[in-house]
Design an enzyme around this catalytic site. Structure first.
Site, PDB file in Angstrom:
ATOM      1  N   CYS A 176      42.064 -37.243 -41.819  1.00  0.00           N
ATOM      2  CA  CYS A 176      43.318 -36.591 -42.180  1.00  0.00           C
ATOM      3  C   CYS A 176      44.353 -37.685 -42.391  1.00  0.00           C
ATOM      4  O   CYS A 176      44.024 -38.866 -42.310  1.00  0.00           O
ATOM      5  CB  CYS A 176      43.757 -35.533 -41.156  1.00  0.00           C
ATOM      6  N   HIS A 192      31.884 -49.023 -26.035  1.00  0.00           N
ATOM      7  CA  HIS A 192      32.471 -48.755 -24.717  1.00  0.00           C
ATOM      8  C   HIS A 192      32.681 -47.280 -24.420  1.00  0.00           C
ATOM      9  O   HIS A 192      32.711 -46.894 -23.256  1.00  0.00           O
ATOM     10  CB  HIS A 192      33.815 -49.470 -24.577  1.00  0.00           C
TER      11      HIS A 192
END
Length: 143
Positions: A65, A98
């Site tokens: 977006c 991570h």
């Protein structure tokens, strides 16, 4: 790999380039995004991507977006979704390494199309490191 993708009116050109890249790499693409620049509501295209990833219909998701924020907020409402807003390939790599991100959110108004493709490429090529990160990822979900 099966990839689900969705976007609002800020992302049709981005999606077109990303889908072409993904298909060239041999990935199967599920397209939920608009192909028009006519104004639409990003949740209408984000929720189906999140559902695909949540149910295992897709391995990973890509949402696009204008800022990347609204659609990321939308998909992160789904249990088991870890969407990361990424505007550089380095952030994309860390989101996978991570945080075990399973959906990437791209801000179309703040990246170029070549950057977005590079961000997606990095996202797909990077694996979750596990180890010390696994305990943190386990604490993300509210359920």
């Amino acid at each position: 790999m099966k990839i689900s993708i969705g976007n609002d009116h800020a992302g049709p050109d981005y999606k077109k380039a990303i889908v072409a890249f993904l298909e060239k790499q041999g990935h199967e693409v599920i397209n939920h995004g608009t192909n028009s620049t006519d104004s639409v509501d990003y949740p209408d295209f984000g929720h189906p991507v999140a559902t695909d990833v949540e149910t295992g219909k897709a391995d990973l998701g890509i949402v696009i977006c204008g800022s990347g924020n609204g659609i990321a907020m939308t998909v992160n409402k789904h249990q088991g979704i870890r969407a990361a807003l990424c505007w550089t390939k380095e952030i994309s790599a860390l989101a996978r390494q991570h945080n075990d991100a399973n959906i990437i959110s791209i801000p179309a108004r703040f990246t170029s199309i070549p950057q977005a493709v590079e961000i997606v490429d990095t996202f797909l090529k990077t694996d979750f490191e596990g180890g010390r990160h696994q305990n943190r990822v386990n604490k993300i979900s509210c359920s």
